[in-house]
Motif scaffolding. Structure first.
Motif, PDB file in Angstrom:
ATOM      1  N   MET A   1       0.973  -1.343  -0.055  1.00 24.43           N
ATOM      2  CA  MET A   1      -0.044   0.057  -0.092  1.00 24.43           C
ATOM      3  C   MET A   1       0.932   1.092   0.059  1.00 24.43           C
ATOM      4  O   MET A   1       1.890   1.319   0.629  1.00 24.43           O
ATOM      5  N   ASP A   2       0.539   2.426  -0.714  1.00 21.15           N
ATOM      6  CA  ASP A   2       1.333   3.418  -0.786  1.00 21.15           C
ATOM      7  C   ASP A   2       1.192   4.059   0.570  1.00 21.15           C
ATOM      8  O   ASP A   2       0.228   4.108   1.254  1.00 21.15           O
ATOM      9  N   ARG A   3       2.552   4.652   0.832  1.00 20.45           N
ATOM     10  CA  ARG A   3       2.537   5.263   2.391  1.00 20.45           C
ATOM     11  C   ARG A   3       2.258   6.787   2.261  1.00 20.45           C
ATOM     12  O   ARG A   3       2.451   7.441   3.402  1.00 20.45           O
ATOM     13  N   HIS A   4       1.941   7.284   1.141  1.00 22.91           N
ATOM     14  CA  HIS A   4       1.621   9.009   0.970  1.00 22.91           C
ATOM     15  C   HIS A   4       0.281   8.704   0.341  1.00 22.91           C
ATOM     16  O   HIS A   4      -0.128   9.011  -0.810  1.00 22.91           O
ATOM     17  N   PRO A   5      -0.883   8.728   1.278  1.00 24.47           N
ATOM     18  CA  PRO A   5      -2.471   8.870   0.755  1.00 24.47           C
ATOM     19  C   PRO A   5      -2.692  10.210   0.465  1.00 24.47           C
ATOM     20  O   PRO A   5      -2.024  11.131   0.690  1.00 24.47           O
ATOM     21  N   ILE A   6      -3.696  10.574  -0.362  1.00 17.71           N
ATOM     22  CA  ILE A   6      -4.263  11.830  -0.644  1.00 17.71           C
ATOM     23  C   ILE A   6      -5.586  11.743   0.206  1.00 17.71           C
ATOM     24  O   ILE A   6      -6.294  11.115   0.629  1.00 17.71           O
ATOM     25  N   GLU A   7      -5.541  13.050   1.064  1.00 18.09           N
ATOM     26  CA  GLU A   7      -6.645  13.185   1.977  1.00 18.09           C
ATOM     27  C   GLU A   7      -7.792  14.001   1.194  1.00 18.09           C
ATOM     28  O   GLU A   7      -7.566  15.090   0.530  1.00 18.09           O
ATOM     29  N   ILE A   8      -8.706  13.290   1.391  1.00 17.08           N
ATOM     30  CA  ILE A   8     -10.027  13.921   0.759  1.00 17.08           C
ATOM     31  C   ILE A   8     -10.890  14.501   2.197  1.00 17.08           C
ATOM     32  O   ILE A   8     -11.263  13.908   2.978  1.00 17.08           O
ATOM     33  N   ASN A   9     -11.488  15.905   1.697  1.00 15.43           N
ATOM     34  CA  ASN A   9     -12.251  16.403   2.594  1.00 15.43           C
ATOM     35  C   ASN A   9     -13.389  15.590   3.130  1.00 15.43           C
ATOM     36  O   ASN A   9     -14.535  15.671   2.008  1.00 15.43           O
ATOM     37  N   ALA A  10     -13.735  15.329   4.248  1.00 18.92           N
ATOM     38  CA  ALA A  10     -14.853  14.620   4.590  1.00 18.92           C
ATOM     39  C   ALA A  10     -16.223  15.539   4.854  1.00 18.92           C
ATOM     40  O   ALA A  10     -17.321  15.076   4.860  1.00 18.92           O
ATOM     41  N   GLU A  11     -15.738  16.756   4.952  1.00 16.06           N
ATOM     42  CA  GLU A  11     -16.823  17.724   4.918  1.00 16.06           C
ATOM     43  C   GLU A  11     -17.498  18.146   3.692  1.00 16.06           C
ATOM     44  O   GLU A  11     -18.913  18.280   3.556  1.00 16.06           O
ATOM     45  N   THR A  12     -16.832  18.034   2.739  1.00 20.20           N
ATOM     46  CA  THR A  12     -17.417  18.500   1.280  1.00 20.20           C
ATOM     47  C   THR A  12     -17.495  17.127   0.354  1.00 20.20           C
ATOM     48  O   THR A  12     -17.846  17.279  -0.690  1.00 20.20           O
ATOM     49  N   ASN A  13     -17.336  15.816   0.872  1.00 21.81           N
ATOM     50  CA  ASN A  13     -17.735  14.658   0.083  1.00 21.81           C
ATOM     51  C   ASN A  13     -18.482  13.736   0.863  1.00 21.81           C
ATOM     52  O   ASN A  13     -18.471  13.531   2.032  1.00 21.81           O
ATOM     53  N   ILE A  14     -19.180  12.824  -0.093  1.00 22.54           N
ATOM     54  CA  ILE A  14     -19.937  11.670   0.584  1.00 22.54           C
ATOM     55  C   ILE A  14     -19.536  10.482   0.087  1.00 22.54           C
ATOM     56  O   ILE A  14     -19.080  10.331  -0.916  1.00 22.54           O
ATOM     57  N   ILE A  15     -19.455   9.659   0.854  1.00 16.78           N
ATOM     58  CA  ILE A  15     -19.098   8.098   0.375  1.00 16.78           C
ATOM     59  C   ILE A  15     -20.363   7.439   0.365  1.00 16.78           C
ATOM     60  O   ILE A  15     -21.028   7.258   1.301  1.00 16.78           O
ATOM     61  N   TYR A  16     -20.470   6.648  -0.542  1.00 20.33           N
ATOM     62  CA  TYR A  16     -21.319   5.491  -0.838  1.00 20.33           C
ATOM     63  C   TYR A  16     -21.169   4.141  -0.728  1.00 20.33           C
ATOM     64  O   TYR A  16     -19.987   4.033  -1.480  1.00 20.33           O
ATOM     65  N   GLU A  17     -21.508   3.090  -0.290  1.00 22.78           N
ATOM     66  CA  GLU A  17     -21.244   1.790  -0.297  1.00 22.78           C
ATOM     67  C   GLU A  17     -22.739   1.287  -0.604  1.00 22.78           C
ATOM     68  O   GLU A  17     -23.649   1.428   0.034  1.00 22.78           O
ATOM     69  N   ASN A  18     -22.729   0.372  -1.631  1.00 21.21           N
ATOM     70  CA  ASN A  18     -23.895  -0.201  -2.216  1.00 21.21           C
ATOM     71  C   ASN A  18     -24.977   0.831  -2.232  1.00 21.21           C
ATOM     72  O   ASN A  18     -26.143   0.662  -2.022  1.00 21.21           O
ATOM     73  N   ASN A  19     -24.678   1.977  -2.961  1.00 24.69           N
ATOM     74  CA  ASN A  19     -25.566   3.326  -3.250  1.00 24.69           C
ATOM     75  C   ASN A  19     -26.332   3.713  -2.145  1.00 24.69           C
ATOM     76  O   ASN A  19     -27.220   4.325  -2.131  1.00 24.69           O
ATOM     77  N   GLN A  20     -25.597   3.578  -0.698  1.00 27.38           N
ATOM     78  CA  GLN A  20     -26.291   3.921   0.479  1.00 27.38           C
ATOM     79  C   GLN A  20     -24.779   4.840   1.207  1.00 27.38           C
ATOM     80  O   GLN A  20     -23.909   4.621   1.305  1.00 27.38           O
TER      81      GLN A  20
END
Length: 99
Positions: A1-20
């Protein structure tokens, strides 16, 4: 796994799993093929990128934001009032952050 992830703003993005939508995310770290999500509860989960969808919130869109502002004003006029004479819906709309 890459040791330098990109941080995605959790306040301005929504995550969906199985369309939920997944709620309670406070930190999202995107690695090459995985996304690590940290939740308010302290729980952390690793998702394969193909099993989730990340979208920017619609409140950044001007048309959506204008509609939201209209609904806030309307809620102040027609909503059930609380003990302090404030509108219940208005209070809820005002708690939502806009970007």
């Amino acid at each position: 796994m890459d040791r330098h992830p990109i941080e995605i703003n959790a306040e301005t993005n929504i995550i969906y799993e199985n369309n939920q939508p997944i709620s309670g995310a406070i930190k999202i770290l995107k690695f090459e093929e995985h996304v690590k999500v940290c939740f308010k509860s302290g729980y952390k989960k690793l998702y394969h990128i193909s099993n989730i969808k990340i979208e920017e919130t619609c409140l950044k869109n001007e048309a959506s934001n204008n509609c939201f502002e209209y609904l806030k004003k309307l809620a102040a006029k027609v909503s059930i009032t609380l003990n302090d004479d404030s509108s219940f819906l208005s209070k809820q709309y005002n708690r939502i952050k806009k970007y």
